[in-house]
Motif scaffolding. Structure first.
Motif, PDB file in Angstrom:
ATOM      1  N   HIS A 126      22.466 -10.146 108.762  1.00  0.00           N
ATOM      2  CA  HIS A 126      23.791 -10.766 108.877  1.00  0.00           C
ATOM      3  C   HIS A 126      24.712  -9.944 109.772  1.00  0.00           C
ATOM      4  O   HIS A 126      25.336 -10.487 110.705  1.00  0.00           O
ATOM      5  CB  HIS A 126      24.408 -10.916 107.477  1.00  0.00           C
ATOM      6  CG  HIS A 126      25.724 -11.615 107.465  1.00  0.00           C
ATOM      7  ND1 HIS A 126      25.846 -12.975 107.253  1.00  0.00           N
ATOM      8  CD2 HIS A 126      26.997 -11.149 107.639  1.00  0.00           C
ATOM      9  CE1 HIS A 126      27.127 -13.313 107.301  1.00  0.00           C
ATOM     10  NE2 HIS A 126      27.845 -12.228 107.517  1.00  0.00           N
ATOM     11  N   TYR A 134      23.845 -16.496 103.539  1.00  0.00           N
ATOM     12  CA  TYR A 134      24.650 -17.361 102.660  1.00  0.00           C
ATOM     13  C   TYR A 134      24.491 -16.898 101.216  1.00  0.00           C
ATOM     14  O   TYR A 134      23.380 -16.828 100.688  1.00  0.00           O
ATOM     15  CB  TYR A 134      24.210 -18.821 102.811  1.00  0.00           C
ATOM     16  CG  TYR A 134      24.567 -19.368 104.165  1.00  0.00           C
ATOM     17  CD1 TYR A 134      25.860 -19.812 104.441  1.00  0.00           C
ATOM     18  CD2 TYR A 134      23.626 -19.397 105.197  1.00  0.00           C
ATOM     19  CE1 TYR A 134      26.202 -20.293 105.700  1.00  0.00           C
ATOM     20  CE2 TYR A 134      23.953 -19.875 106.457  1.00  0.00           C
ATOM     21  CZ  TYR A 134      25.242 -20.325 106.700  1.00  0.00           C
ATOM     22  OH  TYR A 134      25.578 -20.784 107.954  1.00  0.00           O
ATOM     23  N   ASP A 138      30.069 -17.620  99.148  1.00  0.00           N
ATOM     24  CA  ASP A 138      30.376 -18.466 100.301  1.00  0.00           C
ATOM     25  C   ASP A 138      30.567 -19.928  99.921  1.00  0.00           C
ATOM     26  O   ASP A 138      30.765 -20.776 100.790  1.00  0.00           O
ATOM     27  CB  ASP A 138      29.265 -18.351 101.359  1.00  0.00           C
ATOM     28  CG  ASP A 138      29.178 -16.959 101.955  1.00  0.00           C
ATOM     29  OD1 ASP A 138      30.235 -16.390 102.298  1.00  0.00           O
ATOM     30  OD2 ASP A 138      28.054 -16.428 102.074  1.00  0.00           O
ATOM     31  N   GLY A 151      21.213 -15.162  97.280  1.00  0.00           N
ATOM     32  CA  GLY A 151      21.542 -15.627  98.621  1.00  0.00           C
ATOM     33  C   GLY A 151      20.318 -15.707  99.516  1.00  0.00           C
ATOM     34  O   GLY A 151      19.248 -15.177  99.200  1.00  0.00           O
ATOM     35  N   ASP A 186      27.194 -19.580 112.003  1.00  0.00           N
ATOM     36  CA  ASP A 186      27.363 -20.291 110.737  1.00  0.00           C
ATOM     37  C   ASP A 186      26.785 -21.690 110.901  1.00  0.00           C
ATOM     38  O   ASP A 186      27.495 -22.639 111.240  1.00  0.00           O
ATOM     39  CB  ASP A 186      28.846 -20.344 110.357  1.00  0.00           C
ATOM     40  CG  ASP A 186      29.088 -21.012 109.013  1.00  0.00           C
ATOM     41  OD1 ASP A 186      28.102 -21.389 108.353  1.00  0.00           O
ATOM     42  OD2 ASP A 186      30.259 -21.165 108.628  1.00  0.00           O
ATOM     43  N   ARG A 194      25.818 -25.924 101.758  1.00  0.00           N
ATOM     44  CA  ARG A 194      25.588 -24.589 101.192  1.00  0.00           C
ATOM     45  C   ARG A 194      25.095 -24.695  99.748  1.00  0.00           C
ATOM     46  O   ARG A 194      24.214 -23.927  99.333  1.00  0.00           O
ATOM     47  CB  ARG A 194      26.865 -23.749 101.281  1.00  0.00           C
ATOM     48  CG  ARG A 194      27.232 -23.373 102.713  1.00  0.00           C
ATOM     49  CD  ARG A 194      28.505 -22.543 102.771  1.00  0.00           C
ATOM     50  NE  ARG A 194      28.834 -22.208 104.155  1.00  0.00           N
ATOM     51  CZ  ARG A 194      29.841 -21.414 104.519  1.00  0.00           C
ATOM     52  NH1 ARG A 194      30.615 -20.864 103.584  1.00  0.00           N
ATOM     53  NH2 ARG A 194      30.056 -21.152 105.784  1.00  0.00           N
TER      54      ARG A 194
END
Length: 266
Positions: A126, A134, A138, A151, A186, A194
């Protein structure tokens, strides 16, 4: 010794040249980017301006690196064949590209004596801009109450069809502000997507649907899917069926392949 941008590009460029031919990607980062988002107990013990590089495997790695590795070298001992292959290629790249240079190589499957991982793979991906990590935080207005949700990283080109394999720290190479931190793409921006991603990863990761959260430019081959769908303890038997004959002295120790996030992936 301070390194200029040219030095950074030289290091990443020579690594990219060596490893991209066999299905890997490399992304530079500063140790400080990584340490700044983690508690001190998980910090890398290097100055913030030290150069590091995270290494990812793409879908091509299986055919370009793993199967040729098995043909030429075979499996040795109890460790996971994929881990052996990754270590072979990364250590070869370091010794060939940086002879005599001190490089701290940490693999996704390695643990410290404390049983903590030698590096947090998804965090490294990341902060380097390679893939967006993610996490539960988030998602606004979370539907999971107090449940812990793990995640997952999503690559802008491969979706979930990739894995984070290693972190290389060049302790003697420091970089200044000329290396700017990129934001990871993103590619799952909506709350609904998500939620879909995290639920697929946490509750149905075996069906691999989370990997298709964005349209990937390349998927795992059927042979690669067969391999990673096989329980780790049976993978040596599968390789034997394919014509590879490892020493029959035990079972693999590691599961290797769910982006190194602890669910046994590929």
């Amino acid at each position: 010794m301070a390194a200029s941008t040219a030095n950074v590009e030289g290091i990443t460029g020579v690594l990219e040249d060596y490893l991209s031919k066999v299905g890997f990607e490399v992304y530079p980062l500063k140790v400080g980017w990584y340490n700044s988002v983690l508690p001190p107990s998980l910090h890398l013990a290097y100055p913030d301006d030290s150069l590091a590089v995270v290494v990812l495997s793409t879908p091509a790695m299986f055919e370009q690196a793993f199967l040729p590795f098995l043909e030429e070298r075979g499996c040795r001992g109890l460790s996971d064949p994929i881990d052996q292959c990754v270590k072979h290629w990364v250590s070869s790249a370091v010794s060939q590209c940086f002879p005599g240079q001190e490089v701290d190589v940490r693999y996704d499957y390695e643990l410290l004596p404390s049983r903590k991982p030698k590096f947090l793979a998804q965090t490294a991906a990341h902060v380097s801009g390679a893939a967006f990590y993610y996490q539960q935080c988030d998602v606004t207005d979370q539907p999971w109450a107090q449940k812990k949700m793990f995640g997952v990283c999503v690559h802008p080109r491969f979706g979930g069809w990739f894995a984070i394999r290693a972190l290389l720290v060049f302790g003697g190479v420091t970089v200044g502000c000329e290396l700017e931190q990129p934001a990871p793409p993103d590619c799952v921006p909506s709350r609904e997507a998500r939620i879909q991603l995290l639920e697929a990863f946490n509750f149905h990761w075996q069906d691999w649907s989370y990997r298709d959260i964005v349209p990937p430019v390349q998927l795992y081959s059927q042979k690669q899917r067969d391999y990673f769908s096989t329980r780790p303890a049976q993978r040596f038997a599968l390789l034997k069926d394919w014509g590879f004959l490892p020493r029959e002295d035990g079972l693999p120790a590691s599961t290797s392949d769910t982006q190194s996030q602890g669910t046994g992936h590929g």
